[in-house]
Design a protein around this motif. Structure first.
Motif, PDB file in Angstrom:
ATOM      1  N   MET A 190      -0.774  16.822 -52.372  1.00 15.98           N
ATOM      2  CA  MET A 190      -0.188  17.319 -53.615  1.00 15.98           C
ATOM      3  C   MET A 190       0.389  18.719 -53.417  1.00 15.98           C
ATOM      4  N   VAL A 191      -0.299  19.535 -52.641  1.00 15.68           N
ATOM      5  CA  VAL A 191       0.187  20.890 -52.366  1.00 15.68           C
ATOM      6  C   VAL A 191       1.426  20.834 -51.472  1.00 15.68           C
ATOM      7  N   GLN A 192       1.437  19.892 -50.533  1.00 21.87           N
ATOM      8  CA  GLN A 192       2.633  19.695 -49.706  1.00 21.87           C
ATOM      9  C   GLN A 192       3.852  19.431 -50.582  1.00 21.87           C
ATOM     10  N   ASP A 193       3.691  18.554 -51.545  1.00 24.33           N
ATOM     11  CA  ASP A 193       4.804  18.177 -52.403  1.00 24.33           C
ATOM     12  C   ASP A 193       5.262  19.344 -53.277  1.00 24.33           C
ATOM     13  N   ARG A 194       4.313  20.121 -53.772  1.00 27.86           N
ATOM     14  CA  ARG A 194       4.656  21.233 -54.658  1.00 27.86           C
ATOM     15  C   ARG A 194       5.346  22.367 -53.899  1.00 27.86           C
ATOM     16  N   PHE A 195       4.826  22.701 -52.699  1.00 29.91           N
ATOM     17  CA  PHE A 195       5.339  23.850 -51.958  1.00 29.91           C
ATOM     18  C   PHE A 195       6.266  23.473 -50.806  1.00 29.91           C
ATOM     19  N   GLN A 196       6.472  22.175 -50.609  1.00 27.24           N
ATOM     20  CA  GLN A 196       7.431  21.704 -49.607  1.00 27.24           C
ATOM     21  C   GLN A 196       7.076  22.179 -48.200  1.00 27.24           C
ATOM     22  N   HIS A 197       5.820  22.027 -47.846  1.00 28.16           N
ATOM     23  CA  HIS A 197       5.337  22.395 -46.518  1.00 28.16           C
ATOM     24  C   HIS A 197       4.599  21.214 -45.900  1.00 28.16           C
ATOM     25  N   SER A 198       4.408  21.267 -44.605  1.00 27.13           N
ATOM     26  CA  SER A 198       3.626  20.243 -43.920  1.00 27.13           C
ATOM     27  C   SER A 198       2.143  20.430 -44.237  1.00 27.13           C
ATOM     28  N   GLY A 199       1.378  19.386 -44.006  1.00 29.69           N
ATOM     29  CA  GLY A 199      -0.059  19.468 -44.248  1.00 29.69           C
ATOM     30  C   GLY A 199      -0.729  20.516 -43.395  1.00 29.69           C
ATOM     31  N   GLU A 200      -0.275  20.663 -42.159  1.00 31.82           N
ATOM     32  CA  GLU A 200      -0.861  21.653 -41.248  1.00 31.82           C
ATOM     33  C   GLU A 200      -0.594  23.069 -41.749  1.00 31.82           C
ATOM     34  N   THR A 201       0.613  23.306 -42.272  1.00 32.43           N
ATOM     35  CA  THR A 201       0.951  24.629 -42.792  1.00 32.43           C
ATOM     36  C   THR A 201       0.103  24.971 -44.012  1.00 32.43           C
ATOM     37  N   VAL A 202      -0.036  24.010 -44.911  1.00 30.57           N
ATOM     38  CA  VAL A 202      -0.859  24.228 -46.105  1.00 30.57           C
ATOM     39  C   VAL A 202      -2.285  24.564 -45.708  1.00 30.57           C
ATOM     40  N   HIS A 203      -2.855  23.774 -44.804  1.00 30.99           N
ATOM     41  CA  HIS A 203      -4.235  23.994 -44.375  1.00 30.99           C
ATOM     42  C   HIS A 203      -4.405  25.368 -43.732  1.00 30.99           C
ATOM     43  N   ARG A 204      -3.480  25.748 -42.887  1.00 29.35           N
ATOM     44  CA  ARG A 204      -3.589  27.029 -42.175  1.00 29.35           C
ATOM     45  C   ARG A 204      -3.561  28.208 -43.135  1.00 29.35           C
ATOM     46  N   HIS A 205      -2.665  28.175 -44.098  1.00 25.67           N
ATOM     47  CA  HIS A 205      -2.534  29.305 -45.020  1.00 25.67           C
ATOM     48  C   HIS A 205      -3.709  29.387 -45.987  1.00 25.67           C
ATOM     49  N   VAL A 206      -4.122  28.268 -46.528  1.00 28.29           N
ATOM     50  CA  VAL A 206      -5.257  28.280 -47.448  1.00 28.29           C
ATOM     51  C   VAL A 206      -6.521  28.737 -46.726  1.00 28.29           C
ATOM     52  N   ALA A 207      -6.738  28.226 -45.520  1.00 23.04           N
ATOM     53  CA  ALA A 207      -7.921  28.619 -44.763  1.00 23.04           C
ATOM     54  C   ALA A 207      -7.907  30.103 -44.426  1.00 23.04           C
ATOM     55  N   THR A 208      -6.728  30.637 -44.111  1.00 21.26           N
ATOM     56  CA  THR A 208      -6.616  32.058 -43.767  1.00 21.26           C
ATOM     57  C   THR A 208      -6.943  32.944 -44.962  1.00 21.26           C
ATOM     58  N   VAL A 209      -6.385  32.619 -46.121  1.00 19.27           N
ATOM     59  CA  VAL A 209      -6.623  33.440 -47.312  1.00 19.27           C
ATOM     60  C   VAL A 209      -8.076  33.341 -47.763  1.00 19.27           C
ATOM     61  N   VAL A 210      -8.643  32.142 -47.754  1.00 22.64           N
ATOM     62  CA  VAL A 210     -10.041  31.964 -48.148  1.00 22.64           C
ATOM     63  C   VAL A 210     -10.967  32.746 -47.221  1.00 22.64           C
ATOM     64  N   THR A 211     -10.695  32.695 -45.924  1.00 26.73           N
ATOM     65  CA  THR A 211     -11.517  33.430 -44.959  1.00 26.73           C
ATOM     66  C   THR A 211     -11.406  34.936 -45.171  1.00 26.73           C
ATOM     67  N   LEU A 212     -10.206  35.410 -45.451  1.00 23.41           N
ATOM     68  CA  LEU A 212     -10.012  36.842 -45.708  1.00 23.41           C
ATOM     69  C   LEU A 212     -10.775  37.279 -46.949  1.00 23.41           C
ATOM     70  N   LEU A 213     -10.699  36.488 -47.994  1.00 29.41           N
ATOM     71  CA  LEU A 213     -11.403  36.820 -49.223  1.00 29.41           C
ATOM     72  C   LEU A 213     -12.918  36.826 -49.017  1.00 29.41           C
ATOM     73  N   ALA A 214     -13.414  35.791 -48.335  1.00 25.92           N
ATOM     74  CA  ALA A 214     -14.866  35.622 -48.199  1.00 25.92           C
ATOM     75  C   ALA A 214     -15.484  36.529 -47.151  1.00 25.92           C
ATOM     76  N   ASN A 215     -14.793  36.755 -46.058  1.00 25.34           N
ATOM     77  CA  ASN A 215     -15.389  37.499 -44.951  1.00 25.34           C
ATOM     78  C   ASN A 215     -15.034  38.978 -44.919  1.00 25.34           C
ATOM     79  N   VAL A 216     -13.953  39.364 -45.594  1.00 25.44           N
ATOM     80  CA  VAL A 216     -13.503  40.756 -45.527  1.00 25.44           C
ATOM     81  C   VAL A 216     -13.577  41.435 -46.896  1.00 25.44           C
ATOM     82  N   MET A 217     -12.870  40.890 -47.863  1.00 27.48           N
ATOM     83  CA  MET A 217     -12.824  41.516 -49.184  1.00 27.48           C
ATOM     84  C   MET A 217     -14.159  41.459 -49.911  1.00 27.48           C
ATOM     85  N   ALA A 218     -14.953  40.436 -49.628  1.00 26.60           N
ATOM     86  CA  ALA A 218     -16.222  40.269 -50.347  1.00 26.60           C
ATOM     87  C   ALA A 218     -17.131  41.484 -50.199  1.00 26.60           C
ATOM     88  N   ALA A 219     -17.094  42.123 -49.045  1.00 29.78           N
ATOM     89  CA  ALA A 219     -17.955  43.282 -48.819  1.00 29.78           C
ATOM     90  C   ALA A 219     -17.624  44.426 -49.764  1.00 29.78           C
TER      91      ALA A 219
END
Length: 252
Positions: free
Chosen positions: A108-137
């Motif tokens: 569904m995100v692929q269709d909305r943002f016109q990206h491949s599944g791999e691109t969607v996964h990479r970006h979401v995982a990167t932002v979530v990791t940044l929020l949880a591992n860096v900003m959370a502190a």
């Protein structure tokens, strides 16, 4: 009849039909694949449409006001993140918020943002990791002279406060409401069984970070608007969040 064998001619015909069906299906898949990412509204145009349109639409899609969305983008830049490759930070964050807020699947995100599944996964995982591992502190932490309100089973120790009177016990219902609103706002928290335990933990902390960030900046924005207009602004992302506390990892 059971045990009846096809004649050589019929066997050949059956194989030919099956082959044609497989080839036709394969061609259809390839044809459909070429049409997946042809939305006339580009991904960045859609984001700008949401951010500059009706504010309710922005809150519905991204779970925050357009102003706070911009503030969160600026904060992520301060932590050194500016997007990856040809995908800008705003788009990367928007994909993450749609996944977390609406529990949308990768397709569904692929269709909305016109990206491949791999691109969607990479970006979401990167932002979530940044929020949880860096900003959370910096976002999820106790302020001076503040405590975690815990169950009576916890020992009295530094940073923990067990209820010992009616007033303290009544705070428990406020905390429960806060967590109820939090889970309602970030729908991915209701359906995380498909993720590994480590990813689930990151998602939980990431949504806590966003929730506390939004609440803190909406309050600051309301104060600034009130000062500039000489009155009290009633427009706030807090809405029914009034009287609730920030989310902390130490909750039981």
């Amino acid at each position: 009849m059971q045990g009846r064998k096809l004649l050589p001619e019929r066997q050949h015909c059956t194989r030919s039909i099956s082959s044609r069906v497989c080839i036709s299906s394969l061609r259809g898949d390839l044809y459909d694949q070429s049409k997946l990412h042809t939305n006339i509204q580009t991904r960045y145009e859609w984001i700008q449409y949401i951010l500059t349109g009706n504010e309710k639409k922005c809150r519905r899609q991204f779970r925050m006001s357009s102003h706070v969305f911009g503030q969160l983008c600026n904060t992520l830049r301060q932590y050194g993140y500016n997007g990856i490759r040809r995908v800008c930070l705003e788009e990367s964050l928007a994909m993450t918020l749609v996944v977390l807020g609406h529990a949308e699947g990768n397709k569904m995100v692929q269709d909305r943002f016109q990206h491949s599944g791999e691109t969607v996964h990479r970006h979401v995982a990167t932002v979530v990791t940044l929020l949880a591992n860096v900003m959370a502190a910096d976002i999820i932490k106790l302020a001076d002279r503040k405590y975690y309100l815990v169950d009576s089973e916890y020992p009295m120790r530094k940073g923990f406060l067990t209820p010992f009177n009616y007033l303290h016990s009544s705070f428990r219902s406020v905390i429960e409401r806060t967590f109820g609103v939090w889970k309602s706002k970030w729908k991915i928290l209701r359906n995380m069984s498909a993720f590994c335990i480590r990813t689930q933990g990151r998602i939980i902390v990431a949504t806590m970070v966003i929730r506390n960030f939004v609440r803190a900046h909406e309050i600051n924005n309301d104060v600034e608007r009130s000062r500039s207009t000489g009155g009290t602004s009633g427009h706030s992302e807090r809405g029914h969040y009034n009287g609730t506390c920030n989310l902390n990892v130490g909750r039981t």
